[in-house]
Design an enzyme around this catalytic site. Sequence first.
Site, PDB file in Angstrom:
ATOM      1  N   ASP A   1       0.807  -1.211   0.000  1.00 37.87           N
ATOM      2  CA  ASP A   1       0.000   0.000   0.000  1.00 37.87           C
ATOM      3  C   ASP A   1       0.849   1.274   0.000  1.00 37.87           C
ATOM      4  O   ASP A   1       2.078   1.221   0.172  1.00 37.87           O
ATOM      5  CB  ASP A   1      -0.943  -0.002   1.212  1.00 37.87           C
ATOM      6  CG  ASP A   1      -0.261  -0.403   2.527  1.00 37.87           C
ATOM      7  OD1 ASP A   1       0.980  -0.345   2.606  1.00 37.87           O
ATOM      8  OD2 ASP A   1      -0.965  -0.780   3.463  1.00 37.87           O
TER       9      ASP A   1
ATOM     10  N   ASN B   1      -7.299  -2.858  14.502  1.00 40.70           N
ATOM     11  CA  ASN B   1      -8.721  -3.037  14.169  1.00 40.70           C
ATOM     12  C   ASN B   1      -8.934  -4.208  13.203  1.00 40.70           C
ATOM     13  O   ASN B   1     -10.005  -4.359  12.629  1.00 40.70           O
ATOM     14  CB  ASN B   1      -9.310  -1.749  13.575  1.00 40.70           C
ATOM     15  CG  ASN B   1      -8.689  -1.386  12.225  1.00 40.70           C
ATOM     16  OD1 ASN B   1      -7.789  -2.065  11.742  1.00 40.70           O
ATOM     17  ND2 ASN B   1      -9.167  -0.318  11.625  1.00 40.70           N
TER      18      ASN B   1
ATOM     19  N   HIS C   1      -7.202  -4.763  10.346  1.00 45.01           N
ATOM     20  CA  HIS C   1      -6.930  -4.541   8.923  1.00 45.01           C
ATOM     21  C   HIS C   1      -5.638  -5.238   8.489  1.00 45.01           C
ATOM     22  O   HIS C   1      -4.733  -5.476   9.281  1.00 45.01           O
ATOM     23  CB  HIS C   1      -6.931  -3.048   8.549  1.00 45.01           C
ATOM     24  CG  HIS C   1      -5.767  -2.230   8.975  1.00 45.01           C
ATOM     25  ND1 HIS C   1      -5.905  -0.980   9.537  1.00 45.01           N
ATOM     26  CD2 HIS C   1      -4.427  -2.436   8.892  1.00 45.01           C
ATOM     27  CE1 HIS C   1      -4.709  -0.477   9.771  1.00 45.01           C
ATOM     28  NE2 HIS C   1      -3.805  -1.336   9.400  1.00 45.01           N
TER      29      HIS C   1
ATOM     30  N   GLU D   1      -9.579  -1.722   5.500  1.00 45.66           N
ATOM     31  CA  GLU D   1     -10.225  -1.421   6.772  1.00 45.66           C
ATOM     32  C   GLU D   1     -11.466  -2.307   6.965  1.00 45.66           C
ATOM     33  O   GLU D   1     -11.975  -2.896   6.005  1.00 45.66           O
ATOM     34  CB  GLU D   1     -10.626   0.057   6.783  1.00 45.66           C
ATOM     35  CG  GLU D   1      -9.444   1.024   6.712  1.00 45.66           C
ATOM     36  CD  GLU D   1      -8.696   1.161   8.029  1.00 45.66           C
ATOM     37  OE1 GLU D   1      -8.586   0.172   8.786  1.00 45.66           O
ATOM     38  OE2 GLU D   1      -8.187   2.280   8.279  1.00 45.66           O
TER      39      GLU D   1
HETATM   40  C1  GLP Z   1      -0.447   0.045   8.891  1.00 48.16           C
HETATM   41  C2  GLP Z   1      -0.097  -0.634   7.548  1.00 48.16           C
HETATM   42  C3  GLP Z   1      -0.221  -2.115   7.658  1.00 48.16           C
HETATM   43  C4  GLP Z   1       0.430  -2.542   8.967  1.00 48.16           C
HETATM   44  C5  GLP Z   1      -0.445  -2.116  10.102  1.00 48.16           C
HETATM   45  C6  GLP Z   1       0.177  -2.339  11.479  1.00 48.16           C
HETATM   46  O1  GLP Z   1      -1.454   0.957   8.836  1.00 48.16           O
HETATM   47  N1  GLP Z   1      -0.838  -0.185   6.409  1.00 48.16           N
HETATM   48  O2  GLP Z   1       0.396  -2.751   6.542  1.00 48.16           O
HETATM   49  O3  GLP Z   1       0.561  -3.930   9.016  1.00 48.16           O
HETATM   50  O4  GLP Z   1      -0.922  -0.810   9.927  1.00 48.16           O
HETATM   51  O5  GLP Z   1       1.115  -1.351  11.758  1.00 48.16           O
HETATM   52  P1  GLP Z   1       2.207  -1.476  12.911  1.00 48.16           P
HETATM   53  O6  GLP Z   1       3.112  -2.552  12.483  1.00 48.16           O
HETATM   54  O7  GLP Z   1       2.873  -0.129  12.944  1.00 48.16           O
HETATM   55  O8  GLP Z   1       1.451  -1.823  14.148  1.00 48.16           O
END
Ligand code: GLP
Length: 258
Positions: free
Chosen positions: A67, A136, A138, A143
């Site tokens: 992404d 959440n 995702h 989302e």
């Molecule tokens: C972000 C990314 C995801 C990631 C997730 C967890 O928003 N788009 O690919 O896996 O949220 O993030 P973190 O590893 O900082 O907890």
Amino acid sequence: MRVLIHPTPELAIDCVADLMIARLARQPDAVLGLATGGTMEAVYARLIAAHHAGRVSFAAARSFNLDEYVGLAPDHPCSYWTYMREHLFAQVDFAAGRTALPRGDAADPEAEAARYEAEIAVAGDISLQLLGLGSNGHIGFNEPTSSLSSLTRIKTLTHSTRAANARFFDRFDDVPRLAITMGIGTILRADEVLLLAYGAGKAEAAAAMIEGPLAAACPASALQLHRKVTVVLDEAAASRLALRDYYEAVHPKGRAEI
Ligand code: GLP
């Protein structure tokens, strides 16, 4: 779903890096699906160290990231392009032009999303998809209430996701409201999926993903449909699992044949 529960986050991170290294040893020209976020920083540090030690090469591989934020150019300090350059690409041996992310600054983001989806398909789809987990539920930026068969497209970020990512920006208001993300359908086409989550903040989402109903309310639960998923957790992220004893009996201390 193979669930590997490690005593510490460090051991969970080592496990994920080792599984990636093993896949690249078996398939040097693998198409890697890569993720960003705080969770992955230590994974990439392990891969860089392994590369410097001569244990892994990316020279024949290629990669597609999950992404990117809409509106951020590749040279923006908070773009995922910058994240990937700093945390991995500049320090390993991918060939030039073999690492891809969506262009957040594309004039027509919808068209860019369709172009990116097509590029992944032309590459033969992802061999090994690395995933983190949003608190959440995702995956990528899919989302809650995302279509479980969605393809790469524009998604509006939830307030909680923008708040979780605000630490990477100067101010909350700087966090983009939209992202281009691979869809859940895109992710499910991968040959193999490897998801890492650690810390108590991920425990509820991990339980919903592994043991909850298959539901758009928890996009990661779509992984229940995939034939080859490994979920790597530390004990804190595993703390809400009803069948934790079972997973630990099958794979004591998270050990798995690689
Ligand atoms: C972000 C990314 C995801 C990631 C997730 C967890 O928003 N788009 O690919 O896996 O949220 O993030 P973190 O590893 O900082 O907890």
